[in-house]
Design a protein around this motif. Structure first.
Motif, PDB file in Angstrom:
ATOM      1  N   VAL A   1      29.606  39.494  54.104  1.00 47.98           N
ATOM      2  CA  VAL A   1      30.737  39.313  53.198  1.00 47.98           C
ATOM      3  C   VAL A   1      30.250  38.953  51.808  1.00 47.98           C
ATOM      4  O   VAL A   1      30.802  39.348  50.806  1.00 47.98           O
TER       5      VAL A   1
ATOM      6  N   ARG B   1      50.259  39.116  46.131  1.00 40.41           N
ATOM      7  CA  ARG B   1      49.505  38.846  47.365  1.00 40.41           C
ATOM      8  C   ARG B   1      50.371  39.066  48.593  1.00 40.41           C
ATOM      9  O   ARG B   1      49.868  39.185  49.693  1.00 40.41           O
TER      10      ARG B   1
ATOM     11  N   ALA C   1      46.226  44.512  42.209  1.00 43.72           N
ATOM     12  CA  ALA C   1      47.186  44.561  43.316  1.00 43.72           C
ATOM     13  C   ALA C   1      46.776  43.605  44.433  1.00 43.72           C
ATOM     14  O   ALA C   1      47.616  43.161  45.208  1.00 43.72           O
ATOM     15  N   SER C   2      45.485  43.273  44.516  1.00 42.23           N
ATOM     16  CA  SER C   2      45.010  42.343  45.543  1.00 42.23           C
ATOM     17  C   SER C   2      45.115  40.898  45.080  1.00 42.23           C
ATOM     18  O   SER C   2      44.607  40.003  45.756  1.00 42.23           O
ATOM     19  N   GLY C   3      45.695  40.671  43.910  1.00 44.38           N
ATOM     20  CA  GLY C   3      45.929  39.308  43.447  1.00 44.38           C
ATOM     21  C   GLY C   3      44.806  38.722  42.610  1.00 44.38           C
ATOM     22  O   GLY C   3      44.645  37.507  42.570  1.00 44.38           O
ATOM     23  N   ALA C   4      44.031  39.576  41.928  1.00 40.04           N
ATOM     24  CA  ALA C   4      42.924  39.067  41.114  1.00 40.04           C
ATOM     25  C   ALA C   4      43.415  38.631  39.733  1.00 40.04           C
ATOM     26  O   ALA C   4      44.339  39.221  39.180  1.00 40.04           O
TER      27      ALA C   4
ATOM     28  N   ARG D   1      42.157  46.019  54.182  1.00 37.23           N
ATOM     29  CA  ARG D   1      42.174  45.216  52.958  1.00 37.23           C
ATOM     30  C   ARG D   1      43.613  44.889  52.541  1.00 37.23           C
ATOM     31  O   ARG D   1      43.912  43.761  52.137  1.00 37.23           O
TER      32      ARG D   1
ATOM     33  N   GLN E   1      38.573  37.653  37.313  1.00 34.33           N
ATOM     34  CA  GLN E   1      38.105  38.175  38.601  1.00 34.33           C
ATOM     35  C   GLN E   1      38.024  39.698  38.584  1.00 34.33           C
ATOM     36  O   GLN E   1      37.117  40.282  39.170  1.00 34.33           O
TER      37      GLN E   1
ATOM     38  N   GLU F   1      38.697  36.628  48.715  1.00 32.44           N
ATOM     39  CA  GLU F   1      37.841  36.023  47.681  1.00 32.44           C
ATOM     40  C   GLU F   1      38.677  35.627  46.467  1.00 32.44           C
ATOM     41  O   GLU F   1      38.523  34.538  45.925  1.00 32.44           O
ATOM     42  N   TYR F   2      39.558  36.529  46.048  1.00 32.41           N
ATOM     43  CA  TYR F   2      40.388  36.250  44.873  1.00 32.41           C
ATOM     44  C   TYR F   2      41.236  35.001  45.102  1.00 32.41           C
ATOM     45  O   TYR F   2      41.476  34.221  44.198  1.00 32.41           O
ATOM     46  N   LEU F   3      41.670  34.856  46.355  1.00 35.36           N
ATOM     47  CA  LEU F   3      42.523  33.722  46.688  1.00 35.36           C
ATOM     48  C   LEU F   3      41.715  32.436  46.764  1.00 35.36           C
ATOM     49  O   LEU F   3      42.263  31.343  46.622  1.00 35.36           O
TER      50      LEU F   3
ATOM     51  N   ALA G   1      37.199  41.805  52.261  1.00 30.49           N
ATOM     52  CA  ALA G   1      37.166  40.396  51.862  1.00 30.49           C
ATOM     53  C   ALA G   1      37.742  40.157  50.465  1.00 30.49           C
ATOM     54  O   ALA G   1      38.110  39.029  50.130  1.00 30.49           O
ATOM     55  N   LEU G   2      37.845  41.227  49.654  1.00 32.28           N
ATOM     56  CA  LEU G   2      38.229  41.061  48.244  1.00 32.28           C
ATOM     57  C   LEU G   2      39.468  40.186  48.014  1.00 32.28           C
ATOM     58  O   LEU G   2      39.378  39.188  47.295  1.00 32.28           O
ATOM     59  N   PRO G   3      40.612  40.521  48.629  1.00 33.79           N
ATOM     60  CA  PRO G   3      41.809  39.703  48.340  1.00 33.79           C
ATOM     61  C   PRO G   3      41.617  38.252  48.755  1.00 33.79           C
ATOM     62  O   PRO G   3      42.172  37.347  48.122  1.00 33.79           O
TER      63      PRO G   3
END
Lengths: 335, 249
Positions: free
Chosen positions: B247, A78, B137-140, A149, B144, A104-106, A100-102
């Protein structure tokens, strides 16, 4: 900052990366270039540990990613923003939903996501395209969404894997300008992987050439461009075909040794030698605010010693063009 | 099952047609509906699992993938009639009976799950693999990744597959009718085929065609609605009217 130490990656018996060392300082844009198959993509994937290195370490902000378990690795990722080749936007999500993806994951709350996504799209100049789907955006706009993003979680490190490949020249220029701007404003360290030499000269502070899984040559862009013997410098700004010298003249390639070269050096050289100098080819520009220049000049039967002394006085390096060209061809095969 | 008819009355009178066919259609829809609910609940995770155990998945595992894939193939390769007969002891174990709607739902679900697992796997294969890398890479987390970068992006294709699967289940329900589960297929066979009642036969055919066409139409409409490129196809290339920040997905 990124520090890579002794990074190796092999698939079966093939060593794609071979004990590679590399660092990107805070606020530095470091380009990695190399022919396809040199290991650029593998390097990119190893930095975020999407591919696990066979051996070696990847430090991001002092944390060795290779030593982390799955959950900690997710946290570490992250702090690295990744910009992908062909943007990697999800086709069924709007620009806003992609950014918004990262978040949301957080597990960030909806209202917070909304605010942050608005800021980010504004930051990359797409505040009015939040509801657009990827197919409704141009290639450059899509890559801007990809950058927004990558910035969502306020990373200190940005990894750009062929971010401008396949974009038209205008979009490429605007994406590169945006990257520089982000580096200046946010102090990001950017690892910029590309095969486009023009993009390197445009955006990078320093560059390393990857060849057979190792760094073949590395340095600041300005240094490399000023070093006539540098194969990487010649790759960054290849010598264009130049005019033939007049009968009896000899072609010499000269290059700026530093930024302290007077713009009227050609006139001064002629005066100093008492000979008419002809200009056969030249590229003079500023790179990162520093003057850089290469030229091919024609000189009537020069006394080599005098010429070298005169060039040296003017802050220039010089060599007979034929020799330089011959070297460049040989070195290009090596690099 | 409806109306047991007097022995001497061979053909169904026209005014008895609706009371005969409509409840049977209801039985079919109940059987198919319950089956499809089970199929989706089990088939989606199973398909995602098979896909991600495969070479391009999140956690490739050759042995587990081969084993699961083989089991699914066995389920897919048996003709439904054979499958239904073969698993009667299992059906009786679960439902306590081997006739009627509950007894039909067990083999239909097994065949449907095997079918849908392959459809899910195939749909996920159609999602660009870089989506998973982007998500990671986005931390999923792996869950997820599967939810947002695989299933969510495959929804149009999954809905298309669901449509095909549902229609196949209508066909299976007709075969299941022969073990006393009733349904429209059963009416077609007992009245139309065995008693040569052409009116019943034609009626059931028309009802079946209408049902299948309706399901196909609804499925196609849903796929169109769920595909951004298709939904706005008419406007692509033009400036799109501004939309509020959306969103939620």
């Amino acid at each position: 900052m990124i520090l890579i130490e002794g990074l190796s990656k092999s698939y079966g018996t093939k060593n794609v990366l071979d004990r590679l060392d590399l660092s990107v300082d805070a606020g530095e844009i470091r380009a990695i270039v190399g022919p396809s198959g040199a290991g650029k993509s593998t390097l990119a994937q190893c930095v975020t540990l999407l591919e696990r290195p066979t051996s070696g370490s990847v430090f991001v902000n002092g944390v060795d990613l290779t030593a982390l378990g799955a959950a900690h690795l997710r946290e570490a990722r992250r702090r690295i923003g990744t910009i992908f080749q062909r943007d990697g936007l999800f086709a069924r999500r709007t620009a806003a939903a992609n950014v918004a993806l990262p978040l949301e994951y957080l597990g960030v709350t909806r209202p917070e996501i909304r605010t942050r996504v608005g800021e980010l799209l504004e930051r990359v100049g797409l505040g009015d395209r939040a509801g657009a789907f990827p197919h409704e955006l141009s290639g450059g706009q899509r890559q801007r969404v990809g950058i927004a993003r990558a910035l969502a979680l306020r990373p200190s490190v940005l990894l750009s894997d062929e971010a401008t490949s396949g974009l038209d020249p205008d979009s490429t220029a605007s994406i590169l300008a945006l990257l520089r701007e982000l580096r200046d404003d946010l102090g990001l360290s950017i690892l910029f992987i590309t095969h486009e030499m023009d993009a390197v000269v445009e955006v990078a502070d320093s560059v390393a050439a990857l060849h057979d899984g190792r760094i073949a040559e590395s340095g600041t862009v300005v240094e490399l461009l000023r070093d006539p013997s540098s194969p990487l410098g010649s790759l960054l700004r290849p010598t264009r075909p130049y005019l033939s010298p007049r009968a009896g003249d000899e072609a010499w390639q000269v290059s700026y040794r530093s930024g302290a070269v007077e713009p009227d050096w050609l006139l001064r050289l002629g005066t100093r030698l008492g000979e008419p100098i002809s200009l056969l080819g030249a590229a003079v520009e500023t790179v990162g605010g520093e003057p850089v220049g290469r030229a091919v000049i024609g000189i009537p039967a020069p006394a080599v010693e005098d010429l070298r002394a005169a060039l040296d006085e003017l802050g220039l390096d010089g060599a007979p063009a034929s020799a330089v060209l011959r070297d460049a061809i040989v070195l290009e095969k090596v690099a | 099952m409806s109306a047991v008819l007097p022995h001497q009355q061979v053909l169904v009178p026209l005014d008895q047609l609706a009371p005969l066919v409509l409840p049977a259609l209801g039985d079919t829809l109940i059987m198919v509906g319950i089956t499809m609910a089970i199929v989706v609940v089990v088939g989606v995770p199973l398909g995602a699992l098979v896909h991600n155990l495969g070479p391009s998945g999140l956690f490739p595992h050759r042995t587990a993938h081969t084993t699961l894939s083989w089991i699914v193939s066995v389920g897919r390769s048996l003709p439904f009639l054979v499958l239904m007969a073969a698993i009667i002891p299992f059906t009786r174990l679960i439902t306590g009976t081997n006739i009627g709607i509950p007894a039909a739902i067990v083999p239909m679900s097994i065949a449907g799950i095997a079918f849908f697992t392959r459809i899910v796997e195939n749909s996920l294969r159609g999602v660009p693999p870089e989506y998973a890398r982007v998500a990671l890479a986005s931390g999923a987390s792996p869950v997820q990744v599967i939810r947002t970068a695989q299933l969510s992006e495959a929804i149009p294709s999954l809905v298309g597959g669901l449509t095909i699967n549902t229609i196949a289940m209508i066909e299976y329900s007709a075969i299941a009718g022969t073990i006393g589960a009733g349904g429209i297929g059963y009416v077609a066979v007992t009245y139309g085929y065995q008693r040569f009642d052409h009116v019943v036969m034609i009626t059931t055919i028309v009802v079946l065609i209408a049902t299948v066409a309706l399901i196909q139409w609804a499925g196609d409409a849903a796929v169109r609605r769920l595909t951004p490129t298709a939904r706005r196809a008419g406007r692509a290339g033009r400036a799109v009217p501004r939309q509020p920040v959306d969103v939620a997905v």
